[in-house]
Motif scaffolding. Structure first.
Motif, PDB file in Angstrom:
ATOM      1  N   VAL A  49      25.171  32.856 -57.543  1.00  0.00           N
ATOM      2  CA  VAL A  49      26.484  32.741 -56.920  1.00  0.00           C
ATOM      3  C   VAL A  49      27.499  32.134 -57.883  1.00  0.00           C
ATOM      4  O   VAL A  49      28.702  32.390 -57.788  1.00  0.00           O
ATOM      5  N   LEU A  50      27.017  31.366 -58.862  1.00  0.00           N
ATOM      6  CA  LEU A  50      27.927  30.788 -59.856  1.00  0.00           C
ATOM      7  C   LEU A  50      28.657  31.867 -60.653  1.00  0.00           C
ATOM      8  O   LEU A  50      29.769  31.657 -61.131  1.00  0.00           O
ATOM      9  N   GLN A  92      39.580  18.056 -47.344  1.00  0.00           N
ATOM     10  CA  GLN A  92      39.257  19.093 -48.324  1.00  0.00           C
ATOM     11  C   GLN A  92      37.780  19.035 -48.688  1.00  0.00           C
ATOM     12  O   GLN A  92      37.403  19.009 -49.860  1.00  0.00           O
ATOM     13  N   GLY A  93      36.958  19.021 -47.653  1.00  0.00           N
ATOM     14  CA  GLY A  93      35.516  18.973 -47.824  1.00  0.00           C
ATOM     15  C   GLY A  93      34.885  20.350 -47.806  1.00  0.00           C
ATOM     16  O   GLY A  93      35.522  21.358 -48.151  1.00  0.00           O
ATOM     17  N   PRO A  94      33.620  20.443 -47.386  1.00  0.00           N
ATOM     18  CA  PRO A  94      32.906  21.722 -47.453  1.00  0.00           C
ATOM     19  C   PRO A  94      33.451  22.794 -46.520  1.00  0.00           C
ATOM     20  O   PRO A  94      33.411  23.982 -46.858  1.00  0.00           O
ATOM     21  N   ALA A  95      33.957  22.413 -45.346  1.00  0.00           N
ATOM     22  CA  ALA A  95      34.516  23.428 -44.439  1.00  0.00           C
ATOM     23  C   ALA A  95      35.754  24.075 -45.065  1.00  0.00           C
ATOM     24  O   ALA A  95      35.889  25.304 -45.087  1.00  0.00           O
ATOM     25  N   TYR A  96      36.640  23.236 -45.576  1.00  0.00           N
ATOM     26  CA  TYR A  96      37.832  23.740 -46.278  1.00  0.00           C
ATOM     27  C   TYR A  96      37.417  24.664 -47.420  1.00  0.00           C
ATOM     28  O   TYR A  96      37.988  25.751 -47.604  1.00  0.00           O
ATOM     29  N   THR A  97      36.416  24.239 -48.182  1.00  0.00           N
ATOM     30  CA  THR A  97      35.989  25.007 -49.348  1.00  0.00           C
ATOM     31  C   THR A  97      35.376  26.342 -48.947  1.00  0.00           C
ATOM     32  O   THR A  97      35.648  27.379 -49.568  1.00  0.00           O
ATOM     33  N   LEU A  98      34.565  26.345 -47.902  1.00  0.00           N
ATOM     34  CA  LEU A  98      33.998  27.603 -47.426  1.00  0.00           C
ATOM     35  C   LEU A  98      35.099  28.562 -46.982  1.00  0.00           C
ATOM     36  O   LEU A  98      34.987  29.783 -47.178  1.00  0.00           O
ATOM     37  N   GLY A  99      36.162  28.019 -46.393  1.00  0.00           N
ATOM     38  CA  GLY A  99      37.294  28.866 -46.030  1.00  0.00           C
ATOM     39  C   GLY A  99      37.906  29.522 -47.251  1.00  0.00           C
ATOM     40  O   GLY A  99      38.267  30.708 -47.229  1.00  0.00           O
ATOM     41  N   ALA A 105      33.060  36.187 -50.447  1.00  0.00           N
ATOM     42  CA  ALA A 105      31.939  36.536 -49.578  1.00  0.00           C
ATOM     43  C   ALA A 105      32.125  37.909 -48.950  1.00  0.00           C
ATOM     44  O   ALA A 105      31.144  38.611 -48.669  1.00  0.00           O
ATOM     45  N   SER A 106      33.387  38.300 -48.766  1.00  0.00           N
ATOM     46  CA  SER A 106      33.650  39.590 -48.120  1.00  0.00           C
ATOM     47  C   SER A 106      33.363  40.775 -49.028  1.00  0.00           C
ATOM     48  O   SER A 106      33.238  41.912 -48.551  1.00  0.00           O
ATOM     49  N   ARG A 107      33.234  40.552 -50.343  1.00  0.00           N
ATOM     50  CA  ARG A 107      33.026  41.678 -51.255  1.00  0.00           C
ATOM     51  C   ARG A 107      31.779  41.550 -52.124  1.00  0.00           C
ATOM     52  O   ARG A 107      31.566  42.361 -53.018  1.00  0.00           O
ATOM     53  N   ASP A 108      30.961  40.542 -51.853  1.00  0.00           N
ATOM     54  CA  ASP A 108      29.735  40.364 -52.627  1.00  0.00           C
ATOM     55  C   ASP A 108      28.628  39.949 -51.658  1.00  0.00           C
ATOM     56  O   ASP A 108      28.692  38.877 -51.054  1.00  0.00           O
ATOM     57  N   ALA A 112      27.913  36.440 -49.769  1.00  0.00           N
ATOM     58  CA  ALA A 112      27.958  36.431 -48.306  1.00  0.00           C
ATOM     59  C   ALA A 112      26.735  35.714 -47.735  1.00  0.00           C
ATOM     60  O   ALA A 112      26.854  34.916 -46.791  1.00  0.00           O
ATOM     61  N   ARG A 113      25.563  35.994 -48.288  1.00  0.00           N
ATOM     62  CA  ARG A 113      24.340  35.327 -47.814  1.00  0.00           C
ATOM     63  C   ARG A 113      24.394  33.837 -48.108  1.00  0.00           C
ATOM     64  O   ARG A 113      24.022  33.014 -47.266  1.00  0.00           O
ATOM     65  N   TRP A 114      24.851  33.497 -49.310  1.00  0.00           N
ATOM     66  CA  TRP A 114      24.981  32.087 -49.693  1.00  0.00           C
ATOM     67  C   TRP A 114      25.996  31.389 -48.788  1.00  0.00           C
ATOM     68  O   TRP A 114      25.753  30.268 -48.313  1.00  0.00           O
ATOM     69  N   HIS A 115      27.106  32.054 -48.537  1.00  0.00           N
ATOM     70  CA  HIS A 115      28.173  31.489 -47.710  1.00  0.00           C
ATOM     71  C   HIS A 115      27.659  31.236 -46.294  1.00  0.00           C
ATOM     72  O   HIS A 115      27.943  30.186 -45.687  1.00  0.00           O
ATOM     73  N   ARG A 116      26.890  32.170 -45.768  1.00  0.00           N
ATOM     74  CA  ARG A 116      26.339  32.007 -44.427  1.00  0.00           C
ATOM     75  C   ARG A 116      25.373  30.833 -44.371  1.00  0.00           C
ATOM     76  O   ARG A 116      25.406  30.023 -43.426  1.00  0.00           O
TER      77      ARG A 116
END
Length: 219
Positions: A49-50, A92-99, A105-108, A112-116
């Protein structure tokens, strides 16, 4: 453990400062030097994912920092609690960052799996997400009037409004995803006074989840 999310101009920083002064509350925004090893380790052990394509306009360095922040969040929170904090508030924690990472995530599929997987983890970490939201015109006016500079200040009015609408949508989208994981979501109106919104957050911190009304008030 609570995270604040919302578009620029919604008052997150002011709210964070105000609740940071409450007994037993620790606000995490800028990480401490002692957090760096876990942030770095969390990033470098993240796998492929990096090397995914970051969202448009996001540097590789920032992308790596986002990956580390998401994976290290639970360890950093645990450290603050072990040090004596009764409540940890993330700005500006993990929820903000996931947003922020939704576009990638929508194109890879791998992202997407990592994001989920990270969304599920963050859902287990957070007790509540507080979404500060307000009319786009109000947010734009606040950005123009405050001394702190923001990239939206350089945009034309129509473009700035579109940008802020996108930021508002992003905050609500990640909050909805976390709500599906069982996280309590409280929406606050940015048009309300700081004192009113802080009072609601205090109720969230000290009241059982079933006593919080859907409009963000406390019974």
């Amino acid at each position: 453990v609570v995270e604040l999310v919302g578009a620029p101009g919604s008052g997150k920083s002011s709210v964070a400062v105000a609740i940071g002064g409450l007994p037993g509350v620790v606000v995490v925004k800028d990480h401490r030097r002692s957090d760096l090893p876990v942030l770095i380790w969390s990033a470098v052990t993240a796998g492929r994912v990096l090397f995914a394509s970051p969202p448009h306009g996001v540097s590789r360095r920032r992308w790596i920092a986002w990956v580390g922040r998401c994976r290290a969040a639970h360890r950093i929170v645990r450290r603050r609690l072990a040090a004596g904090a009764q409540v940890v508030v993330l700005d500006q924690g993990p929820a903000y960052t996931l947003g922020r990472m939704v576009e990638s995530a929508s194109r890879d599929a791998a992202v997407a799996r990592w994001h989920r997987a990270r969304t599920v983890e963050v859902g287990r970490l957070l007790d509540a997400v507080v979404v500060l939201d307000g009319d786009t015109k109000l947010l734009a006016a606040r950005l123009r009037s405050r001394p702190k500079r923001h990239r939206a200040d350089e945009l034309e009015a129509a473009t700035a409004a579109s940008y802020l609408d996108g930021e508002r949508t992003m905050a609500r989208t990640i909050a909805t995803s976390l709500a599906s994981e069982g996280v309590m979501v409280v929406y606050l109106d940015a048009a309300r006074s700081l004192a009113e919104n802080v009072a609601v957050i205090e109720a969230v911190l000290h009241t059982d989840q079933t006593s919080i009304r859907e409009d963000g008030g406390a019974e």
